[in-house]
Design a protein around this motif. Structure first.
Motif, PDB file in Angstrom:
ATOM      1  N   VAL A   1      -5.422  -7.346   0.385  1.00  0.00           N
ATOM      2  CA  VAL A   1      -4.142  -6.867   0.906  1.00  0.00           C
ATOM      3  C   VAL A   1      -3.510  -5.872  -0.064  1.00  0.00           C
ATOM      4  CG1 VAL A   1      -1.791  -7.546   1.493  1.00  0.00           C
ATOM      5  CG2 VAL A   1      -3.712  -8.904   2.315  1.00  0.00           C
ATOM      6  N   ALA A   2      -3.566  -6.177  -1.345  1.00  0.00           N
ATOM      7  CA  ALA A   2      -2.997  -5.279  -2.354  1.00  0.00           C
ATOM      8  C   ALA A   2      -3.706  -3.931  -2.366  1.00  0.00           C
ATOM      9  CB  ALA A   2      -3.088  -5.926  -3.735  1.00  0.00           C
ATOM     10  N   LEU A   3      -5.009  -3.912  -2.067  1.00  0.00           N
ATOM     11  CA  LEU A   3      -5.761  -2.667  -2.059  1.00  0.00           C
ATOM     12  C   LEU A   3      -5.409  -1.776  -0.869  1.00  0.00           C
ATOM     13  CD1 LEU A   3      -9.339  -3.875  -3.105  1.00  0.00           C
ATOM     14  CD2 LEU A   3      -7.855  -2.352  -4.398  1.00  0.00           C
ATOM     15  N   VAL A   4      -5.160  -2.381   0.287  1.00  0.00           N
ATOM     16  CA  VAL A   4      -4.955  -1.568   1.487  1.00  0.00           C
ATOM     17  C   VAL A   4      -3.501  -1.203   1.738  1.00  0.00           C
ATOM     18  CG1 VAL A   4      -6.984  -2.586   2.567  1.00  0.00           C
ATOM     19  CG2 VAL A   4      -4.752  -3.564   3.042  1.00  0.00           C
ATOM     20  N   LEU A   5      -2.558  -1.920   1.159  1.00  0.00           N
ATOM     21  CA  LEU A   5      -1.148  -1.657   1.427  1.00  0.00           C
ATOM     22  C   LEU A   5      -0.722  -0.224   1.105  1.00  0.00           C
ATOM     23  CD1 LEU A   5       0.863  -4.885   0.510  1.00  0.00           C
ATOM     24  CD2 LEU A   5       0.592  -3.807   2.752  1.00  0.00           C
ATOM     25  N   PRO A   6      -1.112   0.348  -0.041  1.00  0.00           N
ATOM     26  CA  PRO A   6      -0.682   1.724  -0.326  1.00  0.00           C
ATOM     27  C   PRO A   6      -1.118   2.728   0.743  1.00  0.00           C
ATOM     28  CG  PRO A   6      -1.528   0.685  -2.296  1.00  0.00           C
ATOM     29  CD  PRO A   6      -1.851  -0.236  -1.171  1.00  0.00           C
ATOM     30  N   VAL A   7      -2.357   2.572   1.251  1.00  0.00           N
ATOM     31  CA  VAL A   7      -2.846   3.493   2.273  1.00  0.00           C
ATOM     32  C   VAL A   7      -2.111   3.271   3.591  1.00  0.00           C
ATOM     33  CG1 VAL A   7      -4.898   4.293   3.502  1.00  0.00           C
ATOM     34  CG2 VAL A   7      -5.089   3.508   1.156  1.00  0.00           C
ATOM     35  N   LEU A   8      -1.822   2.023   3.920  1.00  0.00           N
ATOM     36  CA  LEU A   8      -1.105   1.731   5.157  1.00  0.00           C
ATOM     37  C   LEU A   8       0.295   2.344   5.140  1.00  0.00           C
ATOM     38  CD1 LEU A   8      -2.081  -2.009   5.768  1.00  0.00           C
ATOM     39  CD2 LEU A   8      -2.946   0.002   6.955  1.00  0.00           C
ATOM     40  N   ARG A   9       0.889   2.394   3.964  1.00  0.00           N
ATOM     41  CA  ARG A   9       2.247   2.953   3.853  1.00  0.00           C
ATOM     42  C   ARG A   9       2.261   4.461   4.081  1.00  0.00           C
ATOM     43  NH1 ARG A   9       2.794  -0.088  -1.170  1.00  0.00           N
ATOM     44  NH2 ARG A   9       3.839  -2.071  -0.824  1.00  0.00           N
ATOM     45  N   THR A  10       1.192   5.145   3.660  1.00  0.00           N
ATOM     46  CA  THR A  10       1.234   6.601   3.628  1.00  0.00           C
ATOM     47  C   THR A  10       0.472   7.284   4.753  1.00  0.00           C
ATOM     48  OG1 THR A  10      -0.690   6.638   2.134  1.00  0.00           O
ATOM     49  CG2 THR A  10       1.496   6.597   1.126  1.00  0.00           C
TER      50      THR A  10
END
Length: 227
Positions: free
Chosen positions: A175-184
């Motif tokens: 989850v920590a790995l994918v959250l930044p991409v999901l935000r942007t």
């Protein structure tokens, strides 16, 4: 792998620091896997050999789950293979990152995991992606196998691994790995949302592992996304 040795320390050090969180989580879950196997009645060599030769965390858990539930080796292998077919798509995504030499491709293919691919593709340029893949992949492989060995040797001493939250460490890191991409990236959000809905709907209807494969259909929402 030779290119990794020629990579400046100014690039390697930050990448190793960033990858260390995933290494820690991998080691924790590896301890859990080894302990679960031995506590369930399997000999120590089974999780150790599986981790060295198969090296597929979620598929290993699924295969061992089938064995401990009374299933045969063929059913266990089929379950693990089914769940791990997603790495075929991951391999295509990092084919140009791994390198062109035969040894690099052989070793690199063995190191392809969700975390390694995600970490590599998150980098900004080809040189950093290649370095990130090898740093993450080799570190994960080493830490996972050490963790599995420690957990297997500990055996039943850890008791119920869920009591210590060991089973939640890897999902939390993903989850920590994918959250930044999901935000942007709105396109990635569309793919993830469709895949998540398909997986949730399918979970009570199909065997374990299949919802993960069905979630790949979320890529259909990627129409028009830049390469």
């Amino acid at each position: 792998m030779r290119s990794l040795l020629r990579t400046p320390a100014s690039i390697l050090t930050p990448l190793a620091r960033d990858a260390s969180l995933v290494w820690v989580a991998s080691g924790v879950v590896g301890v859990s896997f080894g302990a679960v196997c031995v506590a369930g009645g399997l000999p120590v060599w089974v999780p150790v050999a599986m981790s060295l030769l198969v090296y597929a965390g979620s598929a290993q858990f699924s295969a061992v789950g089938v064995l401990l539930a009374g299933g045969g080796p063929l059913a266990a292998a089929a379950t693990g293979l089914l769940l791990n077919t997603r790495t075929a798509a991951f391999s295509l995504a990092v084919a140009d990152v791994i390198g062109t030499g035969r040894l690099a491709r052989l070793v690199g293919a063995h190191l392809v995991t969700d975390e390694t691919v995600a970490f590599a593709l998150a980098q900004s340029d080809p040189a950093r992606r290649r370095a990130a893949f090898w740093i993450s992949g080799l570190g994960l492989f080493a830490v996972w196998n050490v963790g599995v060995l420690c957990g297997a040797l500990a055996g039943t001493a850890l008791g119920d691994t869920a009591t210590y939250g060991l089973d939640a460490a890897f999902p939390a890191v993903l989850v920590a790995l994918v959250l930044p991409v999901l935000r942007t990236d709105s396109a990635v959000r569309r793919c993830a949302l469709l895949g998540a809905v398909l997986a949730v709907v399918a979970t009570p209807l199909v065997p374990a592992g299949v919802p993960v494969l069905l979630a790949l259909a979320g890529l259909a929402a990627a129409t028009g996304v830049r390469r």
